[in-house]
Design an enzyme around this catalytic site. Sequence first.
Site, mmCIF file in Angstrom:
data_model
loop_
_atom_site.group_PDB
_atom_site.id
_atom_site.type_symbol
_atom_site.label_atom_id
_atom_site.label_comp_id
_atom_site.label_asym_id
_atom_site.label_seq_id
_atom_site.Cartn_x
_atom_site.Cartn_y
_atom_site.Cartn_z
ATOM 1 N N LEU A 73 -44.765 -71.158 -67.094
ATOM 2 C CA LEU A 73 -43.977 -71.338 -65.875
ATOM 3 C C LEU A 73 -43.624 -72.807 -65.701
ATOM 4 O O LEU A 73 -44.505 -73.653 -65.557
ATOM 5 C CB LEU A 73 -44.760 -70.851 -64.654
ATOM 6 C CG LEU A 73 -45.321 -69.428 -64.737
ATOM 7 C CD1 LEU A 73 -45.875 -69.006 -63.382
ATOM 8 C CD2 LEU A 73 -44.249 -68.443 -65.205
ATOM 9 N N ALA A 74 -42.347 -73.079 -65.716
ATOM 10 C CA ALA A 74 -41.923 -74.481 -65.659
ATOM 11 C C ALA A 74 -40.549 -74.614 -65.024
ATOM 12 O O ALA A 74 -39.722 -75.418 -65.443
ATOM 13 C CB ALA A 74 -41.911 -75.067 -67.061
ATOM 14 N N ALA A 75 -40.303 -73.812 -63.991
ATOM 15 C CA ALA A 75 -38.967 -73.844 -63.392
ATOM 16 C C ALA A 75 -38.851 -74.877 -62.283
ATOM 17 O O ALA A 75 -37.762 -75.308 -61.926
ATOM 18 C CB ALA A 75 -38.599 -72.460 -62.859
ATOM 19 N N ARG B 34 -42.578 -83.705 -55.711
ATOM 20 C CA ARG B 34 -43.483 -84.831 -55.452
ATOM 21 C C ARG B 34 -43.451 -85.914 -56.525
ATOM 22 O O ARG B 34 -43.988 -87.003 -56.342
ATOM 23 C CB ARG B 34 -44.926 -84.307 -55.284
ATOM 24 C CG ARG B 34 -45.185 -83.725 -53.903
ATOM 25 C CD ARG B 34 -46.500 -82.970 -53.844
ATOM 26 N NE ARG B 34 -46.423 -81.688 -54.530
ATOM 27 C CZ ARG B 34 -47.482 -80.910 -54.785
ATOM 28 N NH1 ARG B 34 -48.686 -81.300 -54.423
ATOM 29 N NH2 ARG B 34 -47.332 -79.749 -55.394
ATOM 30 N N ASP C 247 -47.111 -77.683 -66.156
ATOM 31 C CA ASP C 247 -47.579 -78.972 -65.628
ATOM 32 C C ASP C 247 -49.098 -79.122 -65.691
ATOM 33 O O ASP C 247 -49.686 -79.868 -64.931
ATOM 34 C CB ASP C 247 -47.102 -79.144 -64.183
ATOM 35 C CG ASP C 247 -47.725 -78.138 -63.229
ATOM 36 O OD1 ASP C 247 -48.422 -77.222 -63.693
ATOM 37 O OD2 ASP C 247 -47.512 -78.276 -62.004
#
Length: 494
Positions: free
Chosen positions: A8-10, A15, A107
Amino acid sequence: MSLATVILAAGLGTRMKSDKAKVLHPVAGRPMIEYPVGMARALGSSRVICVLGHQADAVRSAVESRFGAGSIEVAIQAVQRGTGHAVLQAEAQLAGHDGLVLILYGDTPLLSQSVLERLVAGASSTTLTMMTAILPDPRGYGRILRDDSGKFTRIVEEKDATTDQRRINEINAGIYCGPARFFLDTLRSVGSNNAQGEIYLTDVMERAAAGGNGLTVNTILASADEVMGCNDRVDVAKADRIIRLRLADELMRAGVAVRDPERLYVEPGVEIGRDTALGPGVELRGKVKIGAGCVIEQGAVITDCTLGDRVHVKPYCVMSESTIANGVQIGPWCHIRPGSVIEDDVHLGNFVETKKTRMGRGAKANHLTYLGDADVGAKVNVGCGTITCNYDGYVKSRTIIEDGAFIGSDTQLVAPVTVGAGAVTAAGTTVYKDVPAGALALTRPEMAIVPGWAERKRQRMTGGGGNGVAKKPAKPQKSQKKKSPKGRTARRRG
Ligand code: UD1
Ligand code: CA
């Protein structure tokens, strides 16, 4: 069971306060996304599906430049509606997959292979595994809820949690493994009735743990370091440091001396031989291979280079895309630019720059020299201040210096030009024609000697003190100087 991985990296990663997608920010020199992709491959995952949104093309090309074209499949999540929604975007890719799915985040670069192996090994068609950790400060993470017998029941997000639940310090790392079909079937029906209005991937675990479906959920405890997600630049710096220290440990265990592990900047994948010593502030980027018994001193920055054995790189050298053989000495302050091939036992001293240049075995260039587009033979001595004039403003040309030639100090080699074997160029020579083997090349304007000139000038300037120490002239003597015809002549000739 066959394994597919969904990463998952959408998210943009607000921040980070950056124009660049979060997973492209480097950790220990590599874009963050490379870590989970590399892990998935190391675990033998048959397929790697990345769910991308922000800057999907840039993320894909970063991954492909490392792992090759077609190394990942991409599912696009145009609008970020939560982790569960993100997994659903990979539905088409997972449609025919009857095995396990491993879910990783783009991440979370610190996960070790061993903990992921345990997670995958624990999963089966009837068991889901999820990774948890005990954090002293669990803020921001989903908390793990267990029943009285200690059995996992569900995950509550910080935003949905009660004050009591927020005190729980076992957190959800967001890493799961289980039958792909169950994930997809469940996600299609969970909805988004929660504080953030998102489809939560965590609901899959709750459904599985609820029972009545023949499934069990097991948790795998990871260390606090490993599960750290990088949400801002402070996290990135922390992760960077942890990875660098891990790499330094690995190197030291393999026989490399590291003077100050905190100040060693290496990327995953560097190869270094035993008894090589690395000084503080050394930076090794990209594909770097260093042999045994080398000394790499303070501040050397080496990118995509291969070094042989017993190479001594003195402080503050910058070297890229070059090959250095055995016993070579370089620096301090050398710039070895792309395409340099430095053969055995070459010495390059301070402020020497090479580019697309071969330095033959035993050749030396010890001071202040530029060698670009040159082929320098064995045992050639290149004197201080030598310059290859390789560029005329339009094209680059090559300089050939054959074996054993002696290039006098301050020689300019106007390429294309060849200096034959054993030839000598006199100091200060501008070599603009080929020099035959064994010849002397000398270009040198006539030198004038004006006897007594210096002493006369001193007298003029100092009013006759004549003690050999120049003084600042007093004003009246200055006007005197203008009147002296002798002085003018002497000045012109000197
Ligand atoms: C999630 C978990 C939380 C866990 C935490 C660990 C849920 C609902 N919560 O928190 O329990 O403690 O991870 O870090 O799953 N992403 C997408 N699309 C989306 C949302 C997220 O691709 O729509 C990606 C992000 O780019 C990121 C990862 O998923 O790589 C995690 O997203 P993030 O928002 O940080 O996780 P949380 O939902 O806060
Ligand atoms: Ca996160």
